[in-house]
Design a protein around this motif. Structure first.
Motif, PDB file in Angstrom:
ATOM      1  N   TYR A 133       0.838  -1.205   0.000  1.00  0.00           N
ATOM      2  CA  TYR A 133       0.000   0.000   0.000  1.00  0.00           C
ATOM      3  C   TYR A 133       0.873   1.255   0.000  1.00  0.00           C
ATOM      4  N   VAL A 134       1.879   1.294   0.843  1.00  0.00           N
ATOM      5  CA  VAL A 134       2.774   2.456   0.917  1.00  0.00           C
ATOM      6  C   VAL A 134       3.498   2.657  -0.415  1.00  0.00           C
ATOM      7  N   PHE A 135       3.975   1.574  -1.007  1.00  0.00           N
ATOM      8  CA  PHE A 135       4.674   1.661  -2.284  1.00  0.00           C
ATOM      9  C   PHE A 135       3.769   2.255  -3.361  1.00  0.00           C
ATOM     10  N   TRP A 136       2.580   1.679  -3.538  1.00  0.00           N
ATOM     11  CA  TRP A 136       1.687   2.141  -4.608  1.00  0.00           C
ATOM     12  C   TRP A 136       1.128   3.533  -4.323  1.00  0.00           C
ATOM     13  N   THR A 137       0.948   3.876  -3.058  1.00  0.00           N
ATOM     14  CA  THR A 137       0.528   5.235  -2.724  1.00  0.00           C
ATOM     15  C   THR A 137       1.620   6.223  -3.133  1.00  0.00           C
ATOM     16  N   GLY A 138       2.867   5.893  -2.841  1.00  0.00           N
ATOM     17  CA  GLY A 138       3.985   6.748  -3.243  1.00  0.00           C
ATOM     18  C   GLY A 138       4.071   6.903  -4.758  1.00  0.00           C
ATOM     19  N   VAL A 139       3.913   5.808  -5.479  1.00  0.00           N
ATOM     20  CA  VAL A 139       3.945   5.857  -6.949  1.00  0.00           C
ATOM     21  C   VAL A 139       2.830   6.768  -7.468  1.00  0.00           C
ATOM     22  N   LEU A 140       1.636   6.626  -6.912  1.00  0.00           N
ATOM     23  CA  LEU A 140       0.501   7.424  -7.398  1.00  0.00           C
ATOM     24  C   LEU A 140       0.612   8.898  -7.005  1.00  0.00           C
ATOM     25  N   VAL A 141       1.223   9.184  -5.866  1.00  0.00           N
ATOM     26  CA  VAL A 141       1.462  10.587  -5.509  1.00  0.00           C
ATOM     27  C   VAL A 141       2.410  11.216  -6.532  1.00  0.00           C
ATOM     28  N   ILE A 142       3.487  10.534  -6.847  1.00  0.00           N
ATOM     29  CA  ILE A 142       4.430  11.047  -7.844  1.00  0.00           C
ATOM     30  C   ILE A 142       3.739  11.203  -9.194  1.00  0.00           C
ATOM     31  N   LYS A 143       2.913  10.239  -9.570  1.00  0.00           N
ATOM     32  CA  LYS A 143       2.182  10.302 -10.830  1.00  0.00           C
ATOM     33  C   LYS A 143       1.286  11.535 -10.879  1.00  0.00           C
ATOM     34  N   MET A 144       0.581  11.826  -9.775  1.00  0.00           N
ATOM     35  CA  MET A 144      -0.299  13.002  -9.749  1.00  0.00           C
ATOM     36  C   MET A 144       0.509  14.296  -9.787  1.00  0.00           C
ATOM     37  N   LEU A 145       1.639  14.324  -9.121  1.00  0.00           N
ATOM     38  CA  LEU A 145       2.492  15.514  -9.180  1.00  0.00           C
ATOM     39  C   LEU A 145       3.008  15.748 -10.601  1.00  0.00           C
ATOM     40  N   LEU A 146       3.321  14.673 -11.292  1.00  0.00           N
ATOM     41  CA  LEU A 146       3.784  14.798 -12.680  1.00  0.00           C
ATOM     42  C   LEU A 146       2.685  15.324 -13.597  1.00  0.00           C
ATOM     43  N   MET A 147       1.438  15.097 -13.231  1.00  0.00           N
ATOM     44  CA  MET A 147       0.328  15.632 -14.043  1.00  0.00           C
ATOM     45  C   MET A 147       0.356  17.159 -14.054  1.00  0.00           C
ATOM     46  N   SER A 148       0.726  17.770 -12.928  1.00  0.00           N
ATOM     47  CA  SER A 148       0.848  19.235 -12.899  1.00  0.00           C
ATOM     48  C   SER A 148       1.925  19.699 -13.870  1.00  0.00           C
ATOM     49  N   LEU A 149       3.033  18.981 -13.892  1.00  0.00           N
ATOM     50  CA  LEU A 149       4.111  19.337 -14.832  1.00  0.00           C
ATOM     51  C   LEU A 149       3.675  19.125 -16.275  1.00  0.00           C
ATOM     52  N   LEU A 150       2.917  18.054 -16.522  1.00  0.00           N
ATOM     53  CA  LEU A 150       2.420  17.789 -17.873  1.00  0.00           C
ATOM     54  C   LEU A 150       1.451  18.888 -18.320  1.00  0.00           C
ATOM     55  N   THR A 151       0.633  19.371 -17.408  1.00  0.00           N
ATOM     56  CA  THR A 151      -0.269  20.481 -17.730  1.00  0.00           C
ATOM     57  C   THR A 151       0.538  21.719 -18.102  1.00  0.00           C
ATOM     58  N   GLY A 152       1.542  22.040 -17.299  1.00  0.00           N
ATOM     59  CA  GLY A 152       2.392  23.192 -17.597  1.00  0.00           C
ATOM     60  C   GLY A 152       3.102  23.045 -18.924  1.00  0.00           C
ATOM     61  N   LEU A 153       3.597  21.846 -19.187  1.00  0.00           N
ATOM     62  CA  LEU A 153       4.273  21.587 -20.457  1.00  0.00           C
ATOM     63  C   LEU A 153       3.323  21.835 -21.629  1.00  0.00           C
ATOM     64  N   GLN A 154       2.099  21.356 -21.522  1.00  0.00           N
ATOM     65  CA  GLN A 154       1.112  21.572 -22.585  1.00  0.00           C
ATOM     66  C   GLN A 154       0.796  23.057 -22.744  1.00  0.00           C
ATOM     67  N   ARG A 155       0.724  23.779 -21.621  1.00  0.00           N
ATOM     68  CA  ARG A 155       0.440  25.215 -21.690  1.00  0.00           C
ATOM     69  C   ARG A 155       1.551  25.945 -22.466  1.00  0.00           C
ATOM     70  N   PHE A 156       2.811  25.622 -22.173  1.00  0.00           N
ATOM     71  CA  PHE A 156       3.918  26.273 -22.874  1.00  0.00           C
ATOM     72  C   PHE A 156       3.964  25.841 -24.339  1.00  0.00           C
ATOM     73  N   LYS A 157       3.738  24.574 -24.589  1.00  0.00           N
ATOM     74  CA  LYS A 157       3.780  24.044 -25.946  1.00  0.00           C
ATOM     75  C   LYS A 157       2.725  24.708 -26.837  1.00  0.00           C
ATOM     76  N   THR A 158       1.552  24.960 -26.276  1.00  0.00           N
ATOM     77  CA  THR A 158       0.451  25.532 -27.054  1.00  0.00           C
ATOM     78  C   THR A 158       0.269  27.032 -26.812  1.00  0.00           C
ATOM     79  N   LYS A 159       1.114  27.589 -25.947  1.00  0.00           N
ATOM     80  CA  LYS A 159       1.017  29.015 -25.573  1.00  0.00           C
ATOM     81  C   LYS A 159      -0.387  29.350 -25.070  1.00  0.00           C
ATOM     82  N   THR A 160      -0.873  28.471 -24.200  1.00  0.00           N
ATOM     83  CA  THR A 160      -2.205  28.626 -23.620  1.00  0.00           C
ATOM     84  C   THR A 160      -2.049  28.912 -22.139  1.00  0.00           C
ATOM     85  N   PHE A 161      -2.328  30.149 -21.747  1.00  0.00           N
ATOM     86  CA  PHE A 161      -2.154  30.539 -20.353  1.00  0.00           C
ATOM     87  C   PHE A 161      -3.464  31.084 -19.797  1.00  0.00           C
ATOM     88  N   ALA A 162      -3.800  30.703 -18.593  1.00  0.00           N
ATOM     89  CA  ALA A 162      -5.071  31.071 -17.975  1.00  0.00           C
ATOM     90  C   ALA A 162      -4.983  32.364 -17.172  1.00  0.00           C
TER      91      ALA A 162
END
Length: 152
Positions: free
Chosen positions: A18-47
């Motif tokens: 449980y601890v292992f998979w919780t850690g993996v999923l926390v990192i995965k969710m944090l990476l989603m924020s970076l992926l959103t930012g990457l898409q914003r810069f790539k498409t020049k879409t800023f809120a």
């Protein structure tokens, strides 16, 4: 019957998984924020006006690539956070090691696959639905087991 201290110990293979998979999923969710930012810069879409990189750019909320990543991130929040809670409670029911480890593994892998097929390398359905329902099914099963353990 094992006590709470033993169940919530890294010596317990269920809790350790449980601890292992919780850690993996926390990192995965944090990476989603970076992926959103990457898409914003790539498409020049800023809120926000202060994020605009040039006076020629305008605030924009409707880029399909950015919105796809944001929907995938929101889906994570709607599904992974409940897993964090129910997975911990499920650990306290002293479940079968084999079953619990594989349920945690199923949720973790399914949520990673869901993000890949939804926001990284978009694949047609039913790929996203299958990964969604694998994780949902495992989480609902654990929730039902927690309810049954608490009720009886």
């Amino acid at each position: 019957m094992a006590g709470i201290v033993e169940l919530l110990s890294l010596n317990n293979p269920v809790f350790k998984s449980y601890v292992f998979w919780t850690g993996v999923l926390v990192i995965k969710m944090l990476l989603m924020s970076l992926l959103t930012g990457l898409q914003r810069f790539k498409t020049k879409t800023f809120a926000n006006p202060e994020d605009l990189m040039s006076p020629k750019l305008k605030v924009k909320f409707d880029d399909p690539n950015v919105e796809r990543v944001r929907r995938a991130h929101r889906n994570d929040l709607e599904n992974i956070v409940p897993f964090f809670i129910i997975g911990l409670l499920y650990t306290l029911t002293n479940p079968s090691v084999f079953l619990a480890v594989n349920l945690f593994r199923a949720v973790g892998i399914a949520r990673i696959v869901h993000t890949i097929v939804y926001a990284v390398v978009v694949l047609p359905q039913p790929s996203r639905a299958l990964s969604f329902f694998v994780a949902l099914g495992a989480t609902v099963y654990m929730a039902l087991q927690v309810i049954a353990a608490a009720a009886f």
